[in-house]
Enzyme design. Sequence first.
Site, PDB file in Angstrom:
ATOM      1  N   THR A 194       0.830  -1.214   0.000  1.00  0.00           N
ATOM      2  CA  THR A 194       0.000   0.000   0.000  1.00  0.00           C
ATOM      3  C   THR A 194       0.865   1.266   0.000  1.00  0.00           C
ATOM      4  OG1 THR A 194      -1.613  -1.232   1.278  1.00  0.00           O
ATOM      5  CG2 THR A 194      -1.875   1.151   1.261  1.00  0.00           C
ATOM      6  N   GLY A 223      -3.312   5.295   5.235  1.00  0.00           N
ATOM      7  CA  GLY A 223      -3.610   5.268   3.803  1.00  0.00           C
ATOM      8  C   GLY A 223      -2.331   5.473   3.015  1.00  0.00           C
ATOM      9  N   LYS A 254       3.210   3.740  18.625  1.00  0.00           N
ATOM     10  CA  LYS A 254       3.310   5.142  18.184  1.00  0.00           C
ATOM     11  C   LYS A 254       3.535   6.053  19.382  1.00  0.00           C
ATOM     12  CE  LYS A 254       0.292   4.286  14.242  1.00  0.00           C
ATOM     13  NZ  LYS A 254      -1.096   4.195  13.817  1.00  0.00           N
ATOM     14  N   LYS A 290       6.452   1.441  12.601  1.00  0.00           N
ATOM     15  CA  LYS A 290       6.369   1.835  14.032  1.00  0.00           C
ATOM     16  C   LYS A 290       6.767   0.706  14.968  1.00  0.00           C
ATOM     17  CE  LYS A 290       2.160   0.991  12.442  1.00  0.00           C
ATOM     18  NZ  LYS A 290       1.260   1.565  11.504  1.00  0.00           N
ATOM     19  N   VAL A 346       4.510   7.529  12.822  1.00  0.00           N
ATOM     20  CA  VAL A 346       3.465   7.988  13.756  1.00  0.00           C
ATOM     21  C   VAL A 346       2.541   8.943  13.016  1.00  0.00           C
ATOM     22  CG1 VAL A 346       2.999   9.175  15.935  1.00  0.00           C
ATOM     23  CG2 VAL A 346       5.083   7.828  15.692  1.00  0.00           C
ATOM     24  N   GLY A 377      -9.886  -0.876   3.307  1.00  0.00           N
ATOM     25  CA  GLY A 377      -8.434  -1.013   3.404  1.00  0.00           C
ATOM     26  C   GLY A 377      -7.843  -0.281   4.601  1.00  0.00           C
ATOM     27  N   GLY A 383       0.873   8.723  10.259  1.00  0.00           N
ATOM     28  CA  GLY A 383       0.871   8.710   8.791  1.00  0.00           C
ATOM     29  C   GLY A 383       1.256  10.038   8.179  1.00  0.00           C
TER      30      GLY A 383
END
Length: 433
Positions: A38, A320, A223, A123, A150, A205, A152
């Site tokens: 991804t 994402g 995180k 992480k 952490v 997802g 994203g």
Amino acid sequence: MAITSFTSPVSASLRRPQGRVVDVPTAVRKVALLGFGTVGSAVAEILCSKTFPQLQLTYIFNRNVARKRQPWVPSDVRWTDNIEDILASDADVVVELMGGLDPAGEWLELALRAGKCVVTANKHLIATRGQELARVAHQYGRRLEYGASVAGGVPVLNAVAAGLAGDPLLRLQGVLNGTCNYILSNMDAKGLSFEEALQQAQALGYAEADPSDDVNGVDAACKLAILAQTSFGLSVAPQQILARSILGITAEDFQQARKRALTIRQVSSAERTKDGLRLSVQPTMVRSDAPLGQVRDNQNVLVTTGQWGGETIFAGRGAGGGPTAVAVVSDLLAVARHHDSGAARAHLDAPDAQVEGDFVRPHYLRAQSAEFAEVMHALECAGIQIEESSGPSRWEKANGSAFVFVGDCTTAALESALKNLGSGSWFCLPICR
Ligand SMILES: NC(=O)c1ccc[n+]([C@@H]2O[C@H](COP(=O)([O-])OP(=O)(O)OC[C@H]3O[C@@H](n4cnc5c(N)ncnc54)[C@H](OP(=O)(O)O)[C@@H]3O)[C@@H](O)[C@H]2O)c1
């Protein structure tokens, strides 16, 4: 810190299509990507778009790599499933986006020893072996960056490491797990059950097939460990962080919260104490209009409280491919610009923190109506102050629920007070107003 060698030169500044002039360094960095899933494929897409000519994708590594090939990847990029190709290559930076502790940890250490800088979004690895890897990077004069590990796409690590470096931080509160946030915010907004919200998160997802690490707070604890280390300069292992599951939350809990302008989120909290840190990850009732209550779906938020600057809020898409890839590419650009975020440096000499768990907070308690009197008695015996209760009325069914709001105490104190309750089927949440 020493800088790795550069290769072919490009112009000293670049005008983007939007007309924004950005500084670029005078050399190209060769980038090898480990993991084409991804995030890895999203990073490759940005690098192949040529938006950043100072970053040149040269290798893509993945197991059974043949099935991963994409027509949009330039033909001069080499695809491999042999890690030795990467370690022996002339790549300046290795980007690890495979996940997991092994073999990722071993390969990154080898990459640093082979003279490559390292960027990762992992992480689990950084929370577990970050200090060790930071020391190897330091020893070999190479850079280690993990801004994407952490929150994203929300650049919280760089923000606390650099932007807030001038303010001793006292407290952090955040929603750091997109899967739990998707589940809880959709249980609230759409009245979905836990199972329905989890299924939706998986279909979109946002949640893995096995979501246990998210649901049980393990992912957020990793995180929080990284954040706490960067913010407070103290070393914390994720296992030291008290983590409670979001399992067991029902529509009734959201109804009770809503009546009081509250909602429920998985909240990660850190606070400086006299001797160290207090840290926890647990589902918590929060004000619906507060930053923690406002985050929806896969968004993340972090509220920092500093000694001089007070509260600062960071929010955005915490998971994402796209948002996380932006954080990875930003780290790559920082490496190319010789800009040290300081996050890994904070890892180097951080002494071990003395860690406490539970925060003292008001609590919400749901129990079976049939056990209402027993619950009230147990709370009174434990000296826990009852602020509000709605016990069973004559008309209520015996199998209904009773709700109690109590004053300041720890979750552990509440658990201890109710441990001998017959059914053991009560449920409680701290409240953060
Ligand atoms: N997804 C997010 O929103 C997000 C956000 C922040 C951070 N992260 C972190 O980013 C990293 C990547 O996440 P992701 O969501 O992109 O994972 P992913 O979709 O599962 O991709 C991982 C890729 O690495 C490959 N891989 C895994 N182990 C390997 C091994 N031992 N040897 C060779 N290839 C291997 C996988 O190959 P296969 O296809 O064969 O499995 C897959 O292509 C993780 O550390 C994750 O925690 C992810």
